[in-house]
Design a protein around this motif. Structure first.
Motif, PDB file in Angstrom:
ATOM      1  N   CYS A  57      -5.273  14.393   9.564  1.00  0.00           N
ATOM      2  CA  CYS A  57      -4.568  13.314   8.878  1.00  0.00           C
ATOM      3  C   CYS A  57      -4.855  11.987   9.569  1.00  0.00           C
ATOM      4  O   CYS A  57      -4.692  11.853  10.782  1.00  0.00           O
ATOM      5  N   GLY A  95      -3.468   9.134   8.213  1.00  0.00           N
ATOM      6  CA  GLY A  95      -2.414   8.223   7.751  1.00  0.00           C
ATOM      7  C   GLY A  95      -1.851   7.455   8.940  1.00  0.00           C
ATOM      8  O   GLY A  95      -2.105   7.806  10.096  1.00  0.00           O
ATOM      9  N   THR A  96      -1.073   6.416   8.661  1.00  0.00           N
ATOM     10  CA  THR A  96      -0.636   5.498   9.723  1.00  0.00           C
ATOM     11  C   THR A  96       0.108   6.212  10.856  1.00  0.00           C
ATOM     12  O   THR A  96      -0.199   6.027  12.037  1.00  0.00           O
ATOM     13  N   ALA A  97       1.083   7.062  10.499  1.00  0.00           N
ATOM     14  CA  ALA A  97       1.896   7.713  11.540  1.00  0.00           C
ATOM     15  C   ALA A  97       1.029   8.584  12.444  1.00  0.00           C
ATOM     16  O   ALA A  97       1.254   8.661  13.661  1.00  0.00           O
ATOM     17  N   CYS A  98       0.058   9.244  11.865  1.00  0.00           N
ATOM     18  CA  CYS A  98      -0.844  10.088  12.666  1.00  0.00           C
ATOM     19  C   CYS A  98      -1.846   9.244  13.438  1.00  0.00           C
ATOM     20  O   CYS A  98      -2.156   9.534  14.594  1.00  0.00           O
ATOM     21  N   CYS A 125      -2.180  10.445   4.456  1.00  0.00           N
ATOM     22  CA  CYS A 125      -0.899  11.083   4.804  1.00  0.00           C
ATOM     23  C   CYS A 125      -0.652  12.362   4.000  1.00  0.00           C
ATOM     24  O   CYS A 125      -0.749  12.377   2.776  1.00  0.00           O
ATOM     25  N   VAL A 126      -0.356  13.420   4.711  1.00  0.00           N
ATOM     26  CA  VAL A 126      -0.113  14.706   4.059  1.00  0.00           C
ATOM     27  C   VAL A 126       1.395  14.974   3.912  1.00  0.00           C
ATOM     28  O   VAL A 126       1.796  16.075   3.577  1.00  0.00           O
ATOM     29  N   GLY A 127       2.204  13.956   4.201  1.00  0.00           N
ATOM     30  CA  GLY A 127       3.635  14.067   3.971  1.00  0.00           C
ATOM     31  C   GLY A 127       4.387  14.805   5.061  1.00  0.00           C
ATOM     32  O   GLY A 127       5.474  15.321   4.827  1.00  0.00           O
ATOM     33  N   ALA A 128       3.815  14.856   6.253  1.00  0.00           N
ATOM     34  CA  ALA A 128       4.493  15.528   7.366  1.00  0.00           C
ATOM     35  C   ALA A 128       4.524  14.602   8.582  1.00  0.00           C
ATOM     36  O   ALA A 128       4.281  15.004   9.707  1.00  0.00           O
ATOM     37  N   CYS A 129       4.825  13.317   8.317  1.00  0.00           N
ATOM     38  CA  CYS A 129       4.720  12.284   9.360  1.00  0.00           C
ATOM     39  C   CYS A 129       5.564  12.600  10.587  1.00  0.00           C
ATOM     40  O   CYS A 129       5.225  12.217  11.709  1.00  0.00           O
ATOM     41  N   VAL A 153      -1.084  15.236  12.732  1.00  0.00           N
ATOM     42  CA  VAL A 153      -1.146  16.515  12.021  1.00  0.00           C
ATOM     43  C   VAL A 153      -2.596  16.939  11.761  1.00  0.00           C
ATOM     44  O   VAL A 153      -3.436  16.124  11.383  1.00  0.00           O
TER      45      VAL A 153
HETATM   46  S1  FES Z   1       0.560   9.978   8.336  1.00  0.00           S
HETATM   47 FE1  FES Z   1      -0.049  11.964   8.877  1.00  0.00          FE
HETATM   48  S2  FES Z   1       1.432  13.150   7.885  1.00  0.00           S
HETATM   49 FE2  FES Z   1       1.954  11.186   7.281  1.00  0.00          FE
END
Ligand code: FES
Length: 166
Positions: free
Chosen positions: A92, A94-97, A133-137, A142
């Motif tokens: 992942c 996405g931003t959080a990852c 993002c896979v929805g598990a931030c 992840v």
């Molecule tokens: S950014 Fe990786 S799960 Fe949301």
């Protein structure tokens, strides 16, 4: 000469018996309504992927433009034009990852498996993807391998996870 990318075609030949199955699938479904997606699904089960030459065969068999087949293959994420390894690794980005160093995880995997994002290892064991993002931030960063989700993955430990998948 066509400018079309032949990458997947160069790397993977379709064996004769698979061509025969493809033709049979087309023949068995040809005159049914709305057949394109079911045919693509069945053919992908046989070949593992849908390169341009397979798409052309389907288009010819159904007497429809190849661009129509291509449009459907590229629209739905469950169709692939490149060969997929036995195990699909998704990192992942996405931003959080990303803020928790998922880019380092991705680099580590690329180096260790000698594979690029979107590619497959020489031994067909793994394919690698960077995903949104896979929805598990809450679990960031992840990594997903096939249907298994791993959270709080550390770059130095990621290969321990991956190595479990033969
Ligand atoms: S950014 Fe990786 S799960 Fe949301």
């Amino acid at each position: 000469m066509s400018e079309e990318c032949k990458c997947a075609e160069v790397r993977e030949e379709i064996p004769e018996e698979q061509w025969a199955k493809i033709d049979e699938i087309i023949k068995n479904n040809k005159n049914k309504p709305g057949v394109l997606i079911p045919i693509l699904e069945q053919v992908q089960q046989v070949t593992g992927f849908l390169p341009a030459k397979v798409q052309r065969r389907i288009a010819e068999g159904l007497n429809i433009p190849p661009s129509l087949v291509y449009g459907v293959v590229t629209f739905y994420s469950f169709f692939t034009m490149v060969p997929i390894g036995r195990h699909l690794i998704k990192v992942c980005l996405g931003t959080a990852c990303y803020v928790k160093r998922s880019d380092e995880i991705l680099e580590k995997i690329k180096q260790q498996l000698n594979v690029d994002v979107g590619g497959m290892t020489e031994d067909s064991r793994y394919s690698l993807e960077g995903v949104r993002c896979v929805g598990a931030c809450g679990l960031a960063p992840v990594v997903i391998v096939d249907n298994d989700t791993y959270g709080a993955v550390e770059p130095v430990k990621v290969m321990e996870i991956i190595d479990k998948y033969e």
